[in-house]
Design a protein around this motif. Sequence first.
Motif, short mmCIF file in Angstrom:
data_model
loop_
_atom_site.label_atom_id
_atom_site.label_comp_id
_atom_site.label_asym_id
_atom_site.label_seq_id
_atom_site.Cartn_x
_atom_site.Cartn_y
_atom_site.Cartn_z
N ARG A 60 98.08 -17.41 -79.44
CA ARG A 60 98.91 -16.14 -80.03
C ARG A 60 98.05 -15.14 -80.57
O ARG A 60 98.54 -13.78 -80.41
N ALA A 61 97.10 -15.63 -81.59
CA ALA A 61 96.31 -14.49 -81.96
C ALA A 61 94.90 -15.15 -82.16
O ALA A 61 94.77 -16.27 -82.51
N VAL A 62 93.80 -14.32 -82.11
CA VAL A 62 92.51 -14.80 -82.52
C VAL A 62 91.85 -13.72 -83.50
O VAL A 62 92.14 -12.72 -83.24
N TYR A 97 88.24 -8.36 -86.89
CA TYR A 97 89.28 -8.02 -85.89
C TYR A 97 90.08 -9.04 -85.52
O TYR A 97 89.93 -10.32 -85.39
N VAL A 98 91.72 -8.61 -85.44
CA VAL A 98 92.65 -9.65 -84.92
C VAL A 98 93.38 -9.28 -83.66
O VAL A 98 93.69 -8.02 -83.62
N ALA A 99 93.52 -9.95 -82.67
CA ALA A 99 94.04 -9.57 -81.49
C ALA A 99 95.33 -10.55 -81.17
O ALA A 99 95.19 -11.83 -81.50
N VAL A 100 96.47 -9.93 -81.08
CA VAL A 100 97.83 -10.79 -80.96
C VAL A 100 98.04 -10.60 -79.47
O VAL A 100 98.23 -9.45 -79.07
N ALA A 101 98.20 -11.74 -78.76
CA ALA A 101 98.40 -11.70 -77.31
C ALA A 101 99.75 -10.99 -76.91
O ALA A 101 100.56 -11.05 -77.93
N VAL A 160 105.00 -7.49 -76.31
CA VAL A 160 104.33 -6.60 -77.29
C VAL A 160 102.79 -7.31 -77.50
O VAL A 160 102.84 -8.37 -77.72
N GLU A 161 101.75 -6.49 -77.58
CA GLU A 161 100.55 -6.75 -77.88
C GLU A 161 100.01 -6.16 -79.23
O GLU A 161 100.62 -4.79 -79.26
N MET A 162 99.14 -6.55 -79.96
CA MET A 162 98.83 -5.87 -81.08
C MET A 162 97.39 -6.02 -81.45
O MET A 162 96.72 -7.23 -81.07
N ASP A 163 96.28 -5.16 -82.14
CA ASP A 163 95.10 -5.10 -82.48
C ASP A 163 95.17 -4.89 -83.89
O ASP A 163 95.72 -3.86 -84.21
N ALA A 164 94.43 -5.66 -84.68
CA ALA A 164 94.31 -5.16 -86.11
C ALA A 164 92.86 -5.16 -86.33
O ALA A 164 91.99 -6.09 -85.83
N VAL A 165 92.67 -4.46 -87.66
CA VAL A 165 91.30 -4.77 -88.22
C VAL A 165 91.51 -4.71 -89.78
O VAL A 165 92.10 -3.91 -90.28
#
Length: 135
Positions: free
Chosen positions: A22-24, A29-33, A123-128
Amino acid sequence: MTHIRQTVGSRSPLEPEIGFSRAVRAGSYVAVAGTAPIGDDGSTVGPGDVHAQTVRCLDIAERALRDAGATLADVVRTRIMLTDVTQWKEAARAHGERFASIRPATTFVEVSRFIDPAWLVEVEMDAVTADQKPQ
């Protein structure tokens, strides 16, 4: 510098079948599928309702962020994929309810369909985050 890698699951039966998380998190850095509107019972939440489905997608993605040690405030990019882009305002309303003050870079795109034809949005998300270690 070596980055710590953490994977986050959401109990979706598709995760082991497809081989995804679901996320890595890798360092800060965090990526949500791509996150679909799936209820805890495996059914589609809000059939026919783009706003309700987007809210559900955001709920799942937010939980994955939290499990990876991030918050919505850390999100720098979102992608909203719709099967009917003319309904973008309903998805945008749900997005704005969470991100009005955060204002990540956001893209709305139309796709032909998803794995389940009842899904109207993903929905996809990227976080830092400020740190590199999972919390």
